[in-house]
Design an enzyme around this catalytic site. Structure first.
Site, short mmCIF file in Angstrom:
data_model
loop_
_atom_site.label_atom_id
_atom_site.label_comp_id
_atom_site.label_asym_id
_atom_site.label_seq_id
_atom_site.Cartn_x
_atom_site.Cartn_y
_atom_site.Cartn_z
N HIS A 61 -7.46 -6.77 6.34
CA HIS A 61 -8.43 -6.78 5.24
C HIS A 61 -8.99 -8.19 5.15
CE1 HIS A 61 -6.77 -2.91 3.58
NE2 HIS A 61 -5.67 -3.37 4.19
N PHE A 62 -10.19 -8.39 5.68
CA PHE A 62 -10.76 -9.74 5.72
C PHE A 62 -11.71 -10.00 4.54
CE2 PHE A 62 -10.19 -10.82 10.55
CZ PHE A 62 -8.83 -10.92 10.34
N HIS A 177 -3.21 5.53 4.73
CA HIS A 177 -2.27 4.84 3.84
C HIS A 177 -1.58 5.94 3.07
CE1 HIS A 177 -1.33 1.55 0.69
NE2 HIS A 177 -0.71 2.66 0.31
N ASN A 282 1.76 -3.02 -0.84
CA ASN A 282 1.78 -1.57 -0.91
C ASN A 282 1.58 -1.02 0.51
OD1 ASN A 282 1.85 -1.80 -3.71
ND2 ASN A 282 -0.33 -1.43 -3.97
N ASP A 309 -1.41 -5.71 8.45
CA ASP A 309 -1.93 -5.39 7.12
C ASP A 309 -2.27 -6.67 6.36
OD1 ASP A 309 -2.84 -3.92 4.97
OD2 ASP A 309 -0.85 -3.43 4.20
N HIS A 313 -4.87 -12.67 -1.10
CA HIS A 313 -5.31 -12.88 -2.49
C HIS A 313 -5.12 -14.35 -2.80
CE1 HIS A 313 -5.48 -8.53 -3.19
NE2 HIS A 313 -4.30 -8.45 -2.60
N GLY A 328 -0.53 -7.35 -1.50
CA GLY A 328 -1.07 -7.80 -0.23
C GLY A 328 -0.83 -9.27 -0.02
#
Length: 444
Positions: A61-62, A177, A282, A309, A313, A328
């Site tokens: 997740h970029f 997911h 998660n 994954d 943040h 995350g």
């Protein structure tokens, strides 16, 4: 430079370890031989270094577009390249969510201009975009992402008929997911009734528990078997789920595959006391028994690939109370380092690391000419010094968020060179940003 000659490297490839020279021309591996005597624009003495196919990370997740205060494609691809990841597949829960072909094309355009690594992007599924999903080009897109349990973003697919339609009609691989939303909400309500707002991070794996994971994963597997869907279940986090997968069928023939993530192989619920929300993911990091079972599943073939994954943040977001802190964390810079540390600990072999992070990802996703050190393949390669320790500090963390759950950890191995499609993109802390990575193509 059009040609590169890597001399006397110790190759780890297709179950073998041996010393050879590698000649790269125009981005492709042209020759692999015990000794190559050819002139090249650049010659690299790799004596004493191990040459691996670059890690292909099938889940990152970029955060671009829309969440670039946390991360962006340039910064995170740079961190990935420094960590030996040569290709990534990025998830659709950006802002806006990637739920149309136009929004998907926008992300490819950004990556074509800014990504140092090779790239692909998942098309997102929701309760009401099946028409857009069905337009996805199997030869140009890695897969379709379905959140069968809410995570970050607002992409929960909880309509049973929609799920059935997606599994029946999907033109390519469906990645899921899997956490059962009703179970999580029921558990959360019970914990809130008992503890109010004072729920703590150690309760996270009890709220997002093994049963929630198993219920959802088993539903995905049953739908895939019903419709013969090409299903790939992401981030397995429990021992119970492993029995859902086949360890006997050759990978290329499997219709249902599974992924493990580095954090579920490294941390356990015993680490919450020290790491707190920094290891809030998660699905949740669960027990040491779950962690050990996941590793066993990786080694025996029930679980096919290892990924990150990567989902950063800010420190401020993570410093909030458990209920407010997002799930995350950043991992791409240190994933291969952590796996090499596990090699030094005797938990996994170099051949198995390469198999699970490169060969099998290429096979699972049918990636064109990547994931192996082979003549005629793209030169996505990593040189590592297995006994050159590096400590993770604030000063050498490259993530835009500026922190890592591995801060303070000393890894025994150092990643010295990373080649992206034949371009030496990284060498001992320095980046060559004159070339971007390439869009992945798929043989489908």
């Amino acid at each position: 430079m059009n040609t590169i000659l890597i001399k006397a490297a110790t190759l780890v490839n297709e179950g073998k370890i041996y010393v050879a020279d590698v000649f790269i021309k125009d981005g492709l591996i042209e020759e692999i031989s015990p000794e190559i005597n050819r002139s090249a624009d650049q010659e690299i003495n790799a004596e004493g270094l191990h040459l691996l196919p670059g890690m292909i990370d099938d889940q990152v997740h970029f955060r671009e577009p829309g969440l670039t205060h946390k991360a962006d494609i340039f910064t995170e691809s740079m961190a990935a390249v420094a960590g030996g990841i040569t290709s990534f597949m990025e998830m659709p829960n950006t802002v806006p969510n990637t739920l149309t072909q136009e929004l998907l094309a926008d992300k490819y355009k950004i990556a074509s201009e800014l990504s140092l690594a090779n790239y692909s992007f998942f098309m997102g599924a929701s309760n009401d975009n099946i028409e857009e999903v069905l337009k996805t080009d199997p030869a140009k897109v890695c897969g379709i992402k379905v959140f069968m349990g809410s995570s970050t973003g607002n992409m929960l697919v909880d309509n049973e008929q929609v799920l059935d339609n997606i599994f029946r009609e999907a033109p390519i691989l469906v990645a899921t997911h899997c956490e059962d939303e009703l179970t999580i909400r029921t558990n959360m309500a019970a914990f809130k009734e008992k503890y109010g707002e004072n729920i703590t991070i150690d309760m996270h794996p009890l709220i997002r528990n093994a049963e929630a994971c198993y219920l959802s994963s088993s539903l995905a597997v049953s739908l895939a078997k019903k419709h013969n869907t090409r299903l790939h279940i992401l981030h397995i986090s429990t021992a119970k789920e492993i029995a859902l997968f086949d360890a006997v069928t050759p990978l290329a023939a499997k219709r249902i595959t599974a992924e493990a993530c580095v954090h579920h192989l490294w941390f356990s619920d015993q680490d919450y006391a020290e790491k707190g929300n920094l290891i809030k993911w998660n699905p949740a990091v669960k027990t040491a028994a779950d962690r050990d079972a996941i590793l066993k599943g990786v080694l025996d073939g029930h679980i096919d690939v290892i990924a990150t994954d990567h989902a950063p943040h800010t420190s401020e977001e993570k410093a909030q109370s458990y209920l407010k802190a997002p799930a995350g964390g950043p991992l791409v810079q240190h994933a291969l380092s952590a796996l090499l540390e596990m090699y030094h600990q005797g938990k996994i072999s170099l051949e198995q690391i390469v198999e699970k992070t490169a060969h099998n990802v290429a096979t699972c996703f049918q990636i064109d000419r990547r994931g192996y050190i082979r003549e005629g393949y793209w030169a996505d390669l990593v040189l590592v010094a297995l006994n050159d320790p590096v400590k993770v500090t604030k000063a050498n963390i490259l993530y835009k968020c500026g922190w890592s759950p591995f801060e303070g950890q000393t890894f025994k191995a150092d990643i010295t060179h990373t080649f992206i499609s034949g371009n030496l993109a990284y060498h001992k802390g320095k980046f060559m940003t004159n070339k971007t990575g390439q869009r992945l193509a798929f043989n489908r």
